[in-house]
Design a protein around this motif. Structure first.
Motif, PDB file in Angstrom:
ATOM      1  N   PRO A   1       0.824  -1.217   0.000  1.00 17.53           N
ATOM      2  CA  PRO A   1       0.000   0.000   0.000  1.00 17.53           C
ATOM      3  C   PRO A   1       0.858   1.268   0.000  1.00 17.53           C
ATOM      4  CG  PRO A   1      -0.670  -1.503   1.751  1.00 17.53           C
ATOM      5  CD  PRO A   1       0.616  -2.023   1.190  1.00 17.53           C
ATOM      6  N   VAL A   2       0.353   2.300  -0.646  1.00 15.76           N
ATOM      7  CA  VAL A   2       1.019   3.599  -0.555  1.00 15.76           C
ATOM      8  C   VAL A   2       0.828   4.118   0.872  1.00 15.76           C
ATOM      9  CG1 VAL A   2       0.649   4.158  -2.988  1.00 15.76           C
ATOM     10  CG2 VAL A   2      -1.002   4.940  -1.294  1.00 15.76           C
ATOM     11  N   PRO A   3       1.681   5.035   1.323  1.00 11.41           N
ATOM     12  CA  PRO A   3       1.477   5.632   2.646  1.00 11.41           C
ATOM     13  C   PRO A   3       0.138   6.382   2.707  1.00 11.41           C
ATOM     14  CG  PRO A   3       3.676   6.136   1.809  1.00 11.41           C
ATOM     15  CD  PRO A   3       2.910   5.505   0.676  1.00 11.41           C
ATOM     16  N   ALA A   4      -0.448   6.423   3.882  1.00  9.77           N
ATOM     17  CA  ALA A   4      -1.729   7.121   4.062  1.00  9.77           C
ATOM     18  C   ALA A   4      -1.617   8.584   3.667  1.00  9.77           C
ATOM     19  CB  ALA A   4      -2.199   6.989   5.506  1.00  9.77           C
TER      20      ALA A   4
ATOM     21  N   LYS B   1      -3.129  13.112   0.095  1.00 10.96           N
ATOM     22  CA  LYS B   1      -2.780  14.093  -0.932  1.00 10.96           C
ATOM     23  C   LYS B   1      -3.687  13.944  -2.150  1.00 10.96           C
ATOM     24  CE  LYS B   1       2.115  14.441   0.210  1.00 10.96           C
ATOM     25  NZ  LYS B   1       3.486  14.201  -0.279  1.00 10.96           N
ATOM     26  N   ILE B   2      -3.987  12.702  -2.512  1.00 10.64           N
ATOM     27  CA  ILE B   2      -4.873  12.456  -3.653  1.00 10.64           C
ATOM     28  C   ILE B   2      -6.268  12.990  -3.367  1.00 10.64           C
ATOM     29  CG2 ILE B   2      -6.012  10.610  -4.980  1.00 10.64           C
ATOM     30  CD1 ILE B   2      -3.286   9.065  -4.657  1.00 10.64           C
ATOM     31  N   ILE B   3      -6.782  12.695  -2.188  1.00 16.00           N
ATOM     32  CA  ILE B   3      -8.112  13.187  -1.805  1.00 16.00           C
ATOM     33  C   ILE B   3      -8.139  14.718  -1.780  1.00 16.00           C
ATOM     34  CG2 ILE B   3      -9.814  13.261   0.085  1.00 16.00           C
ATOM     35  CD1 ILE B   3      -9.717  10.560  -1.343  1.00 16.00           C
TER      36      ILE B   3
ATOM     37  N   LEU C   1      -7.750  -0.795   5.720  1.00 14.72           N
ATOM     38  CA  LEU C   1      -6.856  -0.923   6.866  1.00 14.72           C
ATOM     39  C   LEU C   1      -5.556  -0.163   6.674  1.00 14.72           C
ATOM     40  CD1 LEU C   1      -7.396  -4.666   7.845  1.00 14.72           C
ATOM     41  CD2 LEU C   1      -8.313  -2.609   8.939  1.00 14.72           C
ATOM     42  N   SER C   2      -5.148   0.031   5.434  1.00 11.88           N
ATOM     43  CA  SER C   2      -3.926   0.785   5.153  1.00 11.88           C
ATOM     44  C   SER C   2      -4.230   2.167   4.584  1.00 11.88           C
ATOM     45  CB  SER C   2      -3.049   0.010   4.168  1.00 11.88           C
ATOM     46  OG  SER C   2      -2.631  -1.208   4.736  1.00 11.88           O
ATOM     47  N   ALA C   3      -5.484   2.568   4.632  1.00 10.88           N
ATOM     48  CA  ALA C   3      -5.927   3.873   4.123  1.00 10.88           C
ATOM     49  C   ALA C   3      -5.471   4.087   2.682  1.00 10.88           C
ATOM     50  CB  ALA C   3      -5.442   4.997   5.034  1.00 10.88           C
TER      51      ALA C   3
ATOM     52  N   LYS D   1       0.048   6.771  17.521  1.00 12.82           N
ATOM     53  CA  LYS D   1      -0.987   5.811  17.136  1.00 12.82           C
ATOM     54  C   LYS D   1      -0.431   4.792  16.163  1.00 12.82           C
ATOM     55  CE  LYS D   1      -4.824   8.998  17.667  1.00 12.82           C
ATOM     56  NZ  LYS D   1      -5.960   9.617  17.008  1.00 12.82           N
ATOM     57  N   SER D   2      -0.964   3.596  16.243  1.00 16.00           N
ATOM     58  CA  SER D   2      -0.529   2.558  15.310  1.00 16.00           C
ATOM     59  C   SER D   2      -1.100   2.845  13.927  1.00 16.00           C
ATOM     60  CB  SER D   2      -1.007   1.189  15.783  1.00 16.00           C
ATOM     61  OG  SER D   2      -2.411   1.083  15.618  1.00 16.00           O
ATOM     62  N   LYS D   3      -0.457   2.267  12.922  1.00 15.92           N
ATOM     63  CA  LYS D   3      -0.910   2.465  11.555  1.00 15.92           C
ATOM     64  C   LYS D   3      -2.356   2.008  11.384  1.00 15.92           C
ATOM     65  CE  LYS D   3       0.203   1.133   6.847  1.00 15.92           C
ATOM     66  NZ  LYS D   3       1.081   0.361   5.996  1.00 15.92           N
ATOM     67  N   SER D   4      -2.704   0.855  11.954  1.00 19.44           N
ATOM     68  CA  SER D   4      -4.063   0.349  11.757  1.00 19.44           C
ATOM     69  C   SER D   4      -5.091   1.207  12.487  1.00 19.44           C
ATOM     70  CB  SER D   4      -4.176  -1.106  12.191  1.00 19.44           C
ATOM     71  OG  SER D   4      -3.889  -1.246  13.557  1.00 19.44           O
ATOM     72  N   ALA D   5      -4.728   1.751  13.637  1.00 19.48           N
ATOM     73  CA  ALA D   5      -5.669   2.621  14.353  1.00 19.48           C
ATOM     74  C   ALA D   5      -5.951   3.865  13.545  1.00 19.48           C
ATOM     75  CB  ALA D   5      -5.114   2.994  15.728  1.00 19.48           C
ATOM     76  N   CYS D   6      -4.915   4.407  12.909  1.00 21.32           N
ATOM     77  CA  CYS D   6      -5.101   5.586  12.073  1.00 21.32           C
ATOM     78  C   CYS D   6      -5.874   5.250  10.818  1.00 21.32           C
ATOM     79  CB  CYS D   6      -3.744   6.182  11.690  1.00 21.32           C
ATOM     80  SG  CYS D   6      -2.844   6.872  13.066  1.00 21.32           S
ATOM     81  N   ALA D   7      -5.539   4.123  10.205  1.00 23.61           N
ATOM     82  CA  ALA D   7      -6.095   3.783   8.910  1.00 23.61           C
ATOM     83  C   ALA D   7      -7.556   3.380   8.977  1.00 23.61           C
ATOM     84  CB  ALA D   7      -5.278   2.658   8.281  1.00 23.61           C
ATOM     85  N   LYS D   8      -8.041   2.973  10.125  1.00 19.92           N
ATOM     86  CA  LYS D   8      -9.425   2.541  10.227  1.00 19.92           C
ATOM     87  C   LYS D   8     -10.395   3.703  10.108  1.00 19.92           C
ATOM     88  CE  LYS D   8      -8.575  -1.696  12.745  1.00 19.92           C
ATOM     89  NZ  LYS D   8      -8.683  -2.401  14.004  1.00 19.92           N
ATOM     90  N   ARG D   9      -9.890   4.906  10.278  1.00 21.20           N
ATOM     91  CA  ARG D   9     -10.762   6.076  10.145  1.00 21.20           C
ATOM     92  C   ARG D   9     -10.810   6.517   8.688  1.00 21.20           C
ATOM     93  NH1 ARG D   9      -8.797   9.785  15.138  1.00 21.20           N
ATOM     94  NH2 ARG D   9      -8.897   8.181  16.706  1.00 21.20           N
TER      95      ARG D   9
END
Length: 107
Positions: free
Chosen positions: A11-14, A19-21, A36-38, A89-97
């Motif tokens: 996955p690309v970084p969140a 940036k795309i959004i 999970l990886s945003a 925060k963990s990556k998955s905690a951030c990515a779930k949002r």
């Protein structure tokens, strides 16, 4: 899915997805990212979307991807609008949002 390599499907970084959004929003499109990886773009046009609007949306997505690849959007510009703080925060905690800009400019 947005990935760094089609072979590895990493996955690309969140931040890249943000940036795309953000750039798409600047150009007039409004969608979110999930996963999970945003790194998954969720595009949900209205059921009444016209063919011309679909073409315009695809053009915006194409320009957005090109602009982000060229570095048009800085890390700093998206930090203010990302809905997580990162840091400890963990990556998955951030990515779930899911990140969503509340309103887009009119086409």
């Amino acid at each position: 899915d947005l990935v760094t390599s089609r072979d590895t499907r990493e996955p690309v970084p969140a931040t890249t997805t943000a940036k795309i959004i953000y750039r798409a929003y600047e150009l007039g499109a409004n969608f979110i990212y999930v996963g999970l990886s945003a790194n998954v773009l969720e595009i949900t046009p209205p059921l009444t979307v016209s063919e011309a609007e679909i073409e315009e949306g695809l053009d915006i997505i194409d320009r957005t991807l090109s602009d982000v690849a060229k570095g048009v959007v800085s890390d700093e510009s998206v930090q203010a609008v990302m809905n997580w703080g990162g840091g400890g925060k963990s990556k998955s905690a951030c990515a779930k949002r899911a990140f969503m800009l509340q309103s887009a400019p009119e086409f």
